[in-house]
Scaffold this motif. Structure first.
Motif: not given
Length: 391
Positions: A336-337, A298-313, A328-330, A341-345
């Protein structure tokens, strides 16, 4: 009638007409006429489900090209507005074997043209490359057939003047195929299976590691299809799925394709996503999942895409690897929009033992759910926690 044969030949026949000079819309109409004629005059295949190589005519592709070109010529000559261009069509190519040149790849680029909206690109891809009827596509998208017909007509008009004079964008084609795959299954057309078929076809046309990465990703995800829902239609989370129902052949094929792509050392987002899916598929049980490696991917994927959805996963993966408080810290660093996001929380709070907050968040997430199945699943989670507190 061998429907599979007709659908496999449609893209290359359409590409030949376009390369000869027919605009896309007219060529597509002519090919549809040829397919109707094939259904009318070709002998019935006695075993359409078999892999028999006995074709209904000696050269099915050449036959379709000849009939489609004649239909195109007839329409072109009958169009008074095009009389000045009739000299283009005066000399009909002699009947015979179709040329060996395959322009199917160009059709992928045409159907994924940047001037089209994503929904129009997907519909045109399913029509021109998938060989699906307008009714089938409309049923898959749960819209009236007339609405889908208008969407496809507008898309054909948009690309009708586009010529094959520039290299196409593979990334755009892959994005369209990914959209097709994510539509999943609806009605009598399994769009996930259709996306896999089209991506296989693309992989045979172009040597690109991200094409292989997308094909591997599709195979690995689709391998879990049978286990994703219970007999009553309710969603079954990954951790609770019966892994004995997973398609091990598709998993093995997906892993093999992914390994070959990764060996080329040209990492892309689809390869990274496929690597995450492969780690899930490799775990005999949910408890044996290698979450540390998944976080790294996921770190690699976030680097490639900079996607908030990737960071959520990624926050979910961190919660599994380092504990729910770390997850929860991550999650706290994200907007939160964000969808889900709410389901993950809610899930992470439940893992942390805060059942009151988790139940409230599950109920809130259910109200925001994008579809009925997900809403029902989240509602059941909230009810389960509330019932446990009352005991």
């Amino acid at each position: 009638m061998n429907e599979a044969l007709l659908r496999s030949l449609t893209p290359s026949v359409l590409a030949i007409l376009v390369r000869r000079g027919a605009d896309f819309a007219a060529a597509e109409d002519a090919v549809q006429d040829a397919l109707v004629e094939a259904v009318r005059v070709w002998p019935t295949d006695p075993s359409p489900s078999s892999s028999s190589r006995v074709y209904p005519v000696r050269d099915p592709k050449g036959w379709l090209v000849t009939v489609a070109w004649r239909r195109f010529l007839d329409r072109a000559r009958a169009d008074a507005a095009r009389r000045r261009r009739e000299d283009r069509f005066d000399e009909e190519p002699a009947p015979g074997p179709a040329p060996a040149v395959d322009d199917t790849l160009q059709l992928y680029f045409l159907c994924a043209h940047p001037s089209l909206t994503p929904s129009s690109a997907v519909a045109l891809t399913l029509r021109a490359l998938g060989g699906l009827t307008t009714r089938q596509i409309a049923q898959a998208y749960l819209v009236p057939e007339a609405t889908m017909a208008q969407r496809i007509s507008r898309a054909k008009r948009t690309v009708s003047g586009v010529r094959f004079d520039r290299p196409g964008d593979v990334a755009t084609v892959l994005r369209v195929l990914y959209l097709v795959f994510n539509e999943g299954y609806s009605g009598d057309v399994d769009l996930a299976a259709e996306a896999i078929r089209l991506t296989r076809q693309l992989a045979a046309q172009v040597d690109h590691p991200e094409v292989a990465g997308l094909l591997a990703l599709m195979l690995l995800h689709h391998a879990r299809h049978a286990a994703r829902t219970a007999p009553d239609g309710s969603l079954v989370p990954l951790a609770e799925q019966d892994r004995g129902r997973w398609d091990t052949e598709s998993i093995a094929e997906g892993v093999e394709i992914l390994q070959a792509a990764l060996a080329r050392d040209r990492l892309g987002e689809f390869q990274a996503q496929a690597a995450i899916a492969a780690l899930h598929a490799d775990a005999p049980t949910a408890g044996e999942t290698d979450w540390m490696q998944i976080v790294e991917w996921y770190d690699e994927l976030a680097r490639l895409t900079d996607s908030p959805v990737v960071r959520l996963n990624r926050a979910v993966a961190v919660g599994e690897a380092d504990g729910p408080r770390a997850g929860l810290a991550a999650l706290a660093a994200l907007d939160d929009s964000l969808p889900r996001h709410t389901a993950v929380a809610a899930y992470l709070h439940e893992r942390a033992g805060d059942l009151v907050t988790a139940a409230r968040l599950y109920a809130e997430a259910a109200r925001k759910a994008p579809d009925l199945a997900e809403r029902d699943h989240l509602t059941r989670q909230a009810a389960r926690l509330n019932a446990g507190r009352r005991r």
